[in-house]
Design an enzyme around this catalytic site. Structure first.
Site, mmCIF file in Angstrom:
data_model
loop_
_atom_site.group_PDB
_atom_site.id
_atom_site.type_symbol
_atom_site.label_atom_id
_atom_site.label_comp_id
_atom_site.label_asym_id
_atom_site.label_seq_id
_atom_site.Cartn_x
_atom_site.Cartn_y
_atom_site.Cartn_z
ATOM 1 N N SER A 84 14.612 -8.497 23.822
ATOM 2 C CA SER A 84 14.495 -7.630 22.558
ATOM 3 C C SER A 84 15.480 -6.616 21.657
ATOM 4 O O SER A 84 16.951 -6.407 21.973
ATOM 5 C CB SER A 84 13.238 -6.515 22.140
ATOM 6 O OG SER A 84 12.619 -6.500 20.985
ATOM 7 N N HIS A 234 6.765 -12.325 21.350
ATOM 8 C CA HIS A 234 7.496 -11.517 21.404
ATOM 9 C C HIS A 234 7.764 -11.173 23.176
ATOM 10 O O HIS A 234 9.364 -11.222 23.541
ATOM 11 C CB HIS A 234 7.349 -10.788 20.533
ATOM 12 C CG HIS A 234 8.609 -10.158 21.085
ATOM 13 N ND1 HIS A 234 10.369 -10.052 20.150
ATOM 14 C CD2 HIS A 234 9.288 -8.279 21.708
ATOM 15 C CE1 HIS A 234 10.930 -9.363 20.320
ATOM 16 N NE2 HIS A 234 9.911 -8.111 20.974
#
Length: 253
Positions: A84, A234
């Site tokens: 991320s 994610h």
């Protein structure tokens, strides 16, 4: 800036960078397995974990912090992986210092710009009055109206710690992160591509890497391959650790 880190194992240096609101602790379980093959460095980025706090917070600064870290520890041809926001740091570092990277791994993030989408988290964290708090349960209760997912609350509350006087404090510099939150979604650009082996890993259920992102990925990272992990979102490394572990090992080899 001297970054806090943990290191395990011996061999090829393997630097791992956490995401926004994360810290090096998030990667300890997988790092123990990778340390059987590599010298793993779990790094706390500025304003996160046990690294120093600063009012300045940007990818340019985090890239320079990482460059200092690699020089200080005399790392030769490290593999660099980031998740991320950490993936954005890793991409920017590889594009700025290609000679200092042997292979690049980017976890569930693309070079494109992302709109600010962390306001619920910031509002929830600000709702926790740590000066009056006496237990973690109180903090979680204050966070629950903003963050309904229990796993996300637990992830965020890993930043909470007890000081020597038994009061609570935050590992992260929430004020600086909030002030610079638009920087987190900044587009990654470069006039010169990174031409060494690169692996992008995405979660099947995540929307952070989409089909429309592939041209930009290939333009900036011509040797990139993109792997999708089934039934993962994610936090793909936490949701499918065995598959994730093997993808990383196969790529480094």
């Amino acid at each position: 800036m001297q970054l806090h880190y943990r290191d395990l194992g011996q061999g090829t240096p393997f630097v791992i960078l956490h995401g926004l609101f994360g810290l090096s602790d998030n990667w300890q379980t997988l790092a123990k397995f990778w340390s059987q093959k590599y010298h793993v460095y779990l790094v706390d980025l500025r304003n996160h974990g046990r690294s120093p706090h600063s009012n300045e917070f940007s990818y340019d600064l985090m890239v320079e912090d990482l460059a200092e870290f690699i020089i200080e520890h005399q790392l030769q041809n490290p593999v660099i992986m980031g998740h991320s926001m950490g993936g954005k740091v890793a991409m920017n570092f590889a594009l700025s210092y290609p000679a200092q990277v042997s292979k690049l791994i980017v976890v569930d993030i693309a070079p494109r710009p992302y709109p600010v989408h962390h306001q619920d988290i910031i509002d929830g964290l600000n709702a926790i009055d740590i000066s009056k708090m006496t237990s973690r349960n109180e903090a979680e209760a204050a966070l629950r109206p903003y963050i309904p997912e229990a796993e996300t609350r637990l992830f965020l509350l890993k930043n909470l710690y007890r000081r020597e006087d038994n009061s609570f404090g935050w590992r992260m510099n929430l004020a600086a992160i909030e002030a610079c939150i638009e920087e987190v979604g900044r587009e990654t650009t470069s006039d010169t591509p990174f031409i060494k082996p690169t692996l992008f890993i995405k979660g099947e259920k995540s929307r952070y890497i989409q089909e429309k992102d592939l041209p930009a990925i290939q333009q900036l990272f011509p040797q990139a391959q993109v792997e999708t992990v089934a039934n993962a979102g994610h936090w793909v490394h936490a949701e499918a650790p065995e598959k994730f572990y093997q993808l990383v090992v196969d790529f480094i080899k």
